[in-house]
Design a protein around this motif. Sequence first.
Motif, mmCIF file in Angstrom:
data_model
loop_
_atom_site.group_PDB
_atom_site.id
_atom_site.type_symbol
_atom_site.label_atom_id
_atom_site.label_comp_id
_atom_site.label_asym_id
_atom_site.label_seq_id
_atom_site.Cartn_x
_atom_site.Cartn_y
_atom_site.Cartn_z
ATOM 1 N N ARG A 185 0.955 -1.278 -0.016
ATOM 2 C CA ARG A 185 -0.065 -0.060 0.157
ATOM 3 C C ARG A 185 0.750 1.326 -0.010
ATOM 4 O O ARG A 185 0.626 2.201 -0.807
ATOM 5 C CB ARG A 185 -0.807 -0.122 1.178
ATOM 6 N N ALA A 242 -1.465 3.389 -2.865
ATOM 7 C CA ALA A 242 -2.921 2.982 -2.747
ATOM 8 C C ALA A 242 -3.526 3.763 -1.627
ATOM 9 O O ALA A 242 -4.950 3.854 -1.665
ATOM 10 C CB ALA A 242 -3.324 1.476 -2.534
ATOM 11 N N TYR A 287 3.645 3.904 5.689
ATOM 12 C CA TYR A 287 3.184 2.458 5.407
ATOM 13 C C TYR A 287 4.116 1.463 5.430
ATOM 14 O O TYR A 287 3.884 0.446 5.865
ATOM 15 C CB TYR A 287 2.259 2.319 4.153
#
Length: 267
Positions: free
Chosen positions: A169, A174, A198
Amino acid sequence: MTSASAAADKAQDSTAFRVAARVGYVVLGVLHLLIGVIAITIATGGAGDSADQSGALAQVAAAPAGLLLLWVIVVGLAALAIWQISEAVVERNPDAKKRWGYRAKYVGTAVAYAAIAGTAFTAATGGRSQSSEQTKNFSATLLASPGGVFLLVLIGVAVAAVGVAFVVRGITRAFLKSISVPSGAAGRGIRAFGTGGYIAKGIAVGVAGILFVVAALTHDPNAATGLDGALRTLAGLPFGQIVLWLVGAGLVVYGLFCFARSRYARM
């Protein structure tokens, strides 16, 4: 429209509820900042508190107005958990596989938020809750039950998969789908913080999952020590102190991203 869906829509239309959920993102930011700082302290040779939510909450409790802050954490994270459940209920993606995949993600996130809120509630009401000890006890209980080794391996693989998902991600950015990124320097900063944050969180969670598998295969529940154990395990690797420092800094960055998310999240 079902009654559950109608209730979820009504909750999401509530301004007070949205504000409480946004406060939850601020709370997440504070906790990740504290965990990251503890990890950096360990990396630089300090003993440090537990590098997990328990250690972060202990620091919050010791601060001025700590009790009030703990209750803010409870309310904010509980609101975030309920928000995630409402997102699962109202999810209407026409692709059934994607719809149920999103619902599973929302429910899993809600469980994680609720667990931290529960730990904060325990601290706010005068109890003591050590995440690493709870993880060890949970692992010991599983290992003592029929099929416990298989279940613990399954949990470890699932947690490691969540860690990989965080890394992916971050790399693919994302996470930008769930926030309204502003233009200019603020937008560039949010993208950078989200990417680094992340990836760092994914590494920490992934190592925690691996420790569950190790605990299962060695029949040693003490090997499963959650996030704190995962970060301390990183410190023991070749160049581990450098890696842990980078992960700790990444968790601080993730905390800053959570602050931005509280402002720009699509809710």
